[in-house]
Write an enzyme that holds these catalytic residues in place. Structure first.
Site, PDB file in Angstrom:
ATOM      1  N   GLU A  72      68.975  22.667  88.598  1.00 22.55           N
ATOM      2  CA  GLU A  72      70.371  22.221  88.638  1.00 22.55           C
ATOM      3  C   GLU A  72      71.240  23.127  87.777  1.00 22.55           C
ATOM      4  O   GLU A  72      70.874  23.471  86.643  1.00 22.55           O
ATOM      5  CB  GLU A  72      70.509  20.771  88.159  1.00 22.55           C
ATOM      6  CG  GLU A  72      69.897  19.769  89.120  1.00 22.55           C
ATOM      7  CD  GLU A  72      70.161  18.327  88.723  1.00 22.55           C
ATOM      8  OE1 GLU A  72      69.861  17.433  89.532  1.00 22.55           O
ATOM      9  OE2 GLU A  72      70.688  18.086  87.605  1.00 22.55           O
ATOM     10  N   GLY A 123      65.019  19.479  91.999  1.00 24.14           N
ATOM     11  CA  GLY A 123      65.064  20.925  91.879  1.00 24.14           C
ATOM     12  C   GLY A 123      65.940  21.393  90.730  1.00 24.14           C
ATOM     13  O   GLY A 123      66.528  20.604  89.980  1.00 24.14           O
ATOM     14  N   SER A 183      68.117  17.472  97.909  1.00 26.66           N
ATOM     15  CA  SER A 183      68.164  16.317  98.793  1.00 26.66           C
ATOM     16  C   SER A 183      68.826  16.693 100.111  1.00 26.66           C
ATOM     17  O   SER A 183      69.850  17.359 100.145  1.00 26.66           O
ATOM     18  CB  SER A 183      68.959  15.189  98.122  1.00 26.66           C
ATOM     19  OG  SER A 183      68.980  14.059  98.953  1.00 26.66           O
ATOM     20  N   GLY A 184      68.203  16.259 101.208  1.00 25.26           N
ATOM     21  CA  GLY A 184      68.717  16.611 102.524  1.00 25.26           C
ATOM     22  C   GLY A 184      68.033  17.822 103.119  1.00 25.26           C
ATOM     23  O   GLY A 184      68.299  18.188 104.266  1.00 25.26           O
ATOM     24  N   ASN A 197      75.099  16.183  95.072  1.00 25.46           N
ATOM     25  CA  ASN A 197      74.240  15.458  96.006  1.00 25.46           C
ATOM     26  C   ASN A 197      74.466  13.955  95.860  1.00 25.46           C
ATOM     27  O   ASN A 197      74.444  13.419  94.759  1.00 25.46           O
ATOM     28  CB  ASN A 197      72.775  15.815  95.720  1.00 25.46           C
ATOM     29  CG  ASN A 197      71.828  15.186  96.695  1.00 25.46           C
ATOM     30  OD1 ASN A 197      72.242  14.563  97.659  1.00 25.46           O
ATOM     31  ND2 ASN A 197      70.546  15.347  96.448  1.00 25.46           N
ATOM     32  N   SER A 252      70.488  12.003  94.952  1.00 22.85           N
ATOM     33  CA  SER A 252      69.603  12.872  94.187  1.00 22.85           C
ATOM     34  C   SER A 252      68.517  12.046  93.494  1.00 22.85           C
ATOM     35  O   SER A 252      68.801  11.045  92.832  1.00 22.85           O
ATOM     36  CB  SER A 252      70.403  13.646  93.137  1.00 22.85           C
ATOM     37  OG  SER A 252      69.559  14.412  92.321  1.00 22.85           O
ATOM     38  N   SER A 253      67.257  12.474  93.648  1.00 23.20           N
ATOM     39  CA  SER A 253      66.147  11.813  92.943  1.00 23.20           C
ATOM     40  C   SER A 253      66.225  12.173  91.468  1.00 23.20           C
ATOM     41  O   SER A 253      66.243  13.337  91.104  1.00 23.20           O
ATOM     42  CB  SER A 253      64.803  12.271  93.518  1.00 23.20           C
ATOM     43  OG  SER A 253      64.674  11.884  94.859  1.00 23.20           O
ATOM     44  N   THR A 284      61.298  14.524 102.341  1.00 18.76           N
ATOM     45  CA  THR A 284      60.648  13.271 102.750  1.00 18.76           C
ATOM     46  C   THR A 284      59.976  13.423 104.103  1.00 18.76           C
ATOM     47  O   THR A 284      58.835  12.981 104.304  1.00 18.76           O
ATOM     48  CB  THR A 284      61.683  12.139 102.782  1.00 18.76           C
ATOM     49  OG1 THR A 284      62.265  11.986 101.485  1.00 18.76           O
ATOM     50  CG2 THR A 284      61.038  10.830 103.183  1.00 18.76           C
TER      51      THR A 284
END
Length: 1039
Positions: free
Chosen positions: A434, A432, A154-155, A205, A208-209, A159
């Site tokens: 982890e 992703g 994330s980041g 994060n 995080s998705s 997106t």
């Protein structure tokens, strides 16, 4: 690999990952290298890699062009290009995108899209448009669906990259507009909604998705966009009921708690008051307002067409889940039964039932009992506390998962799908790899998914390598390719994979994580990919493609167990809320045939993953690896260690490893000839022509690239000129606005001054009114108090006058009685035959009394100097004084200084402690003592002839009484104060002598003095108030 002295190398380093170095000394098993800072370090050969000293300072646009394709070469090539704002780099067919954390509009305008339209992949500079165009051209040419796998933490820009891909596909495929919004707009506008219900804070994060998203852009036969769909995978359901420390549950829970009126309506307070949220003490995110995010989520619901009624129903159900988690259980009356624990749990049960709009008794029955179907009928079985809590959590997880699926379905309805489409381009955005300090069941499932995706990635990269060698007519049959197939089998293979063993353990109620770990090590004792840590009996370590990860198994069984319970479906279906009752409509019918059926989370995860892999395998994949250059989200900052970790987890270095198995270094013919032609000078003449042709081809490519760069430069200049013109016009407008602003500011200052003055006057009037009202109230109160006080003073004065009159009459009677007594006593003494004996006895008794009184002076003065207060409304000090004087026979003494000392001590107390509290206290004590003396003392008019026997006995009891401690008398006085004031019947009067009668007169004078002091004090206090009242009335009359 061996290195000689002077060799240029990369040396492994803790803080930077890798640093440039030069070998200065060769030893047996190590090398001494010198860094650019002139520091010499001894390094083993395993920590050294070759470095190209002639590498381009600006880097290369394709990693395969590197002389040495290794980890530090890739890292520093990305760093060099990032420093020049070249954020895109190829590694073969893989695009690496480094987030610039700033706007680069010249890279994404329509002119740039036109440049990449229909161009062969790799001819122009690396760009995300090139990947999107390659996928679109392949779909149109081959008639096969494509997929673009966008990965990264994330980041990292996933997106934004997804948005750019859809923007380009819309450009080349034509716009399909629904409700005046393009497909990519509709899909992207749903992001806040999916993030609220599908994203959470993890240790690494904040956003995080916790699910996978596959956006499918659908095309018709002419290549025009005809629809879109969003498919989600692998939602982390266990997070709803259990979270680790420093993490958070899904964002929507915290947003609801900060929603204000909605939170009050649903009886939802601070997150710390809910079990599903307070397992971690992290409730807020830095720089994020939960209340603001709640409004964004509601706005996203409006955009995708969710009605207000359904929006309220969604958050009503979310609130019900929170209350459901606060229901605790205690042992019931029957064996292995349970009941709701206390009043707090009953409140949450009632609230959950109210929010679910179902019967509270039915909810209680659903949580605490389970029905079992037999041939003879249904049997209701009570659940113990742990089983009831587990069923509660299952209900919460199932409800949340159904809400998430319902939201995705509504988003798809809003976007619009083309079910007849034969060609699609899918964009996959999934969490992703982890690896944390503590890794549980969730990390195991996520890393399993990444292993499967990496296997797909490896196969594709190897296939591309084979095609490259085939096109170049290179013999590649000897190349060995080692993939991660063994890790995937270790996890998913039946019947002895990790997931199969976990499911087997979950089917047995008595299984624990210890038995599961034991069986795991028994079955995979010699497996190269699984290890047992040294300091734990239950943890296990898996060697993944991105590195080793150690998993803690304590919660594996609990998180893997999931139950489909028919009572839950019956309960929710009975809801009076249409939205809630419809959540279970999509459940398969066979579920209802079993009341309590075990379902494996890991197995369901594997099935969903398999479905995703089948979708990807049916498409031609393209890969974009997004990289987050730093943790501060700021431009032009490149953190080596963070980027290395992402390259490993993203599979980029794994792709490099595959390339290294073949021919990793790739150069054009002319470059190869320039570099190595000196080795074969005898053949140079024969190959010069070919070299010239190759150079000509290369020059043409460079010319085309130069033309493209000129076009980009011209476009940028055009944009800059337009911006300059616009800036000049804006400057002139700004100057005019400044003048207007100055005028307005001047008028505003005047208006502000007038407003301040008016405000001050208003405040002054309000304060005067309040002060006037307060003074009026004080005046009325003072008048009332004055009247009451005057009435009390008048009454007291009347009593005092009466007491004075009585005292004067008593004194006159006393004087007459004393004269008569003196005459009678003289006559009796002269006529009595025992006068000598009586005189001696009397003298001895008086001496004895004086001696006793002298010893107890301390008690009397202590009683006067200290404040004993009142008991049952009676002054304690007066009672004690009277009791002591009576006990010591002080009233019968012919001569004594005790009374004078008492009066003097009282006067001293009044002088030393001259305050308002002591005067009423001593007024009560002196008046009470005077009343006691008036009631119980009498003049000795007749002389009684004492009986010898009674006198003897009296003397004996007197001596016994005198031998007692004075504190005994004090205790008796405190215990029976009513007796001391003569309230009991049968009290005998005392024959008082002259000192006692004189003490009465002194006490009366002291009483009058105290009364006068009180009256003066009252006048002194009342006088200023009366003065203020008169002054206030006078002021009111003058206004």
């Amino acid at each position: 690999m061996s290195f000689g002295r002077g060799a240029k190398v990369w040396a492994e380093e803790k803080e930077l990952g890798w640093i440039e170095a030069e070998v200065v000394e060769v030893r047996d098993k190590s090398f001494v290298v010198e860094t650019p800072q002139r520091k010499k370090v001894s390094v083993s050969v395993e920590k050294l890699l070759p470095r190209d000293p002639d590498a381009e300072h600006g880097g290369v646009d394709d990693m395969t062009k590197l002389t040495y394709l290794n980890e530090p070469g890739v890292l520093y090539n990305l760093a060099r290009r990032y420093g020049l704002n070249e954020i895109y780099t190829y590694t073969g067919s893989i695009l690496i995108a480094v987030n610039p954390f700033k706007k680069l509009p010249h890279l994404y305008n329509e002119h740039m899209m036109e440049q990449y339209k229909g161009i062969q992949f790799g001819e122009l500079s690396p760009h995300v448009f090139a990947v999107a165009d390659a996928s679109y051209r392949a779909m149109m040419c081959e008639g096969r669906s494509q997929s673009i796998l966008v990965s990264g933490e994330s980041g990292a820009g996933k997106t934004e990259t997804t948005k750019l891909i859809m923007q380009y596909l819309t450009y080349v495929g034509g716009r399909a507009v629904f409700d005046n919004r393009s497909v990519e707009q509709q899909v992207l506008e749903s992001n806040p909604l999916l993030e609220a219900f599908g994203n959470a804070r993890t240790i690494r994060n904040d956003n995080s998705s916790r699910f996978g998203k596959f956006v499918e852009i659908q095309f018709d036969a002419n290549g025009r966009i005809s629809g879109a769909a969003i498919r989600t995978y692998l939602l982390e359901r266990s997070r709803v009921v259990q979270i680790s420390d420093h993490e958070r549950n899904y964002h929507c829970f915290y947003q609801l708690c900060a929603s204000g009126k909605d939170a009050e309506k649903f009886k939802v307070g601070h997150p710390s008051s809910f079990h599903y949220l307070n397992q971690s003490k992290t409730y807020e995110l830095d720089g994020i307002s939960n209340a603001h995010e709640y409004l964004k989520t509601r706005r996203a619901m409006d955009i995708v067409g969710i009605s207000l009624d359904d929006q309220e129903a969604v958050f009503r159900t979310i609130a019900g889940i929170l209350h459901l988690g606060n229901i605790e259980f205690s042992p019931g009356n029957e064996h292995d039964s349970s009941a709701v624990k206390d009043k707090v749990s009953k409140f949450h049960l009632q609230m959950a039932a109210k929010l679910f709009m179902c019967d509270a008794e039915l909810l209680h029955k659903t949580l605490c009992t389970r029905s079992i179907q037999t041939h003879e009928g249904n049997i209701v079985k009570a659940l113990d506390c742990s089983a009831a809590a587990a069923g509660r959590d299952v209900l919460a997880k199932t409800l949340y998962a159904q809400i998430f699926d319902w939201l995705v379905d509504n988003i798809n309805k809003s976007v619009g799908q083309d079910l007849n489409s034969k060609m699609q381009i899918g964009v996959l955005d999934i969490y992703g790899f982890e690896c944390f300090k503590n890794n549980s069941f969730e990390q195991f499932c996520i890393n399993f998914a990444n292993e499967k995706l990496q296997q797909h990635f490896n196969e594709h990269v190897f296939k591309m390598e084979q095609e490259e060698y085939k096109n170049e007519e290179i013999n590649w049959s000897y190349i060995e390719f080692i993939d991660n197939h063994d890790v995937v089998n270790l996890i998913e293979k039946k019947p002895f994979g990790i997931i199969s063993l976990l499911d087997e353990a979950c089917m047995f109620p008595k299984s624990t994580h210890e038995t599961f770990s034991t069986k795991l090590f028994q079955n995979f004792r010699n497996h190269s990919r699984l290890e047992k840590p040294k300091f734990s009996e239950t943890d296990f370590t898996v060697s993944h493609y991105a590195g080793k990860v150690t998993y803690q198994t304590e919660t594996f069984l609990e998180k893997n167990r999931d139950y489909v319970i028919v009572e839950h479906r019956s309960l929710i279906s009975s809801s009076k809320c249409r939205f809630i009752s419809g959540l279970f409509d999509s459940f398969p019918e066979e579920t209802s045939r079993s009341s309590y059926k075990f379902s494996s989370v890991a197995s369901r995860f594997k099935q969903q993953l398999q479905a995703l892999m089948e979708t990807l395998n049916s498409t031609e994949p393209h890969y974009v690896r997004c990289v987050k250059p730093n943790s501060l989200n700021c431009p032009q900052k490149f953190e080596n260690l963070s980027v290395l970790h992402q390259l490993r987890c993203g599979g980029v270095l794994e792709a490099i490893r595959i390339s290294l198995a073949g021919y990793p270094s790739r150069r054009t013919y002319s470059e190869f000839l320039d570099r190595f032609g000196l080795l074969v000078l005898e053949h140079m003449d024969g190959i010069q022509t070919a070299a010239e042709e190759a150079k000509h081809v290369e020059v043409s490519k460079l010319q085309k690239s130069l033309e493209l760069l000129h076009a980009e430069l011209n476009a940028a200049k055009f944009v800059i000129d337009g911006e300059c013109n616009r800036s000049s016009s804006l400057l002139s407008e700004i100057n005019m606005l400044r003048k207007d602003k100055a005028t307005l500011q001047h008028n505003l200052d005047k208006l502000t001054g007038i407003q301040k003055e008016n405000h001050f006057l208003k405040i002054s009037m309000e304060s005067l009114g309040k002060r006037s009202f307060e003074l009026e109230n004080e005046l009325q109160k003072s008048q009332k108090d004055s009247l009451v006080t005057l009435e009390k003073l008048q009454e007291t004065e009347k009593k005092f006058v009466g007491l004075q009159h009585n005292l004067q009459s008593l004194e006159e009677k006393l004087s007459n009685l004393q004269d008569e007594n003196r005459i009678l006593r003289q006559n009796a003494m002269n006529n009595s035959p025992l006068n000598n004996l009586a005189a001696v006895t009397k003298s001895l008794r008086e001496v004895n009394l004086l001696h006793v009184m002298q010893e107890n002076y301390d008690l009397v003065f202590g009683c006067i100097n200290e404040t004993f207060g009142f008991k049952d409304g009676k002054p304690v000090a007066a009672c004690i004084l009277y009791r002591c004087l009576l006990q010591w026979r002080a009233f019968e003494a012919e001569r004594t200084a005790l009374f004078d000392s008492i009066i003097e001590a009282v006067n001293n107390v009044l002088q030393e402690r001259e305050n308002e509290d002591i005067l009423p206290y001593w007024l009560s004590n002196t008046s009470a003592l005077l009343c006691l003396l008036q009631r119980n003392l009498r003049s000795n008019i007749f002389l009684k002839t004492p009986n010898r026997r009674s006198a003897g006995s009296t003397g004996l009891s007197g001596r016994m009484a005198q031998s007692l401690s004075p504190f005994l008398y004090l205790l008796q006085a405190l215990r029976s104060p009513l007796k001391l004031i003569g309230s009991e019947d049968g009290t005998s009067h005392v024959d008082a002598k002259y000192p006692a009668l004189l003490f009465k007169q002194q006490l009366a004078a002291c009483l009058e003095k105290i009364f006068g002091l009180i009256r003066d004090n009252f006048k002194r206090e009342l006088s200023p108030l009366l003065t203020q009242c008169i002054q206030f009335i006078h002021n009111l009359l003058n206004m």
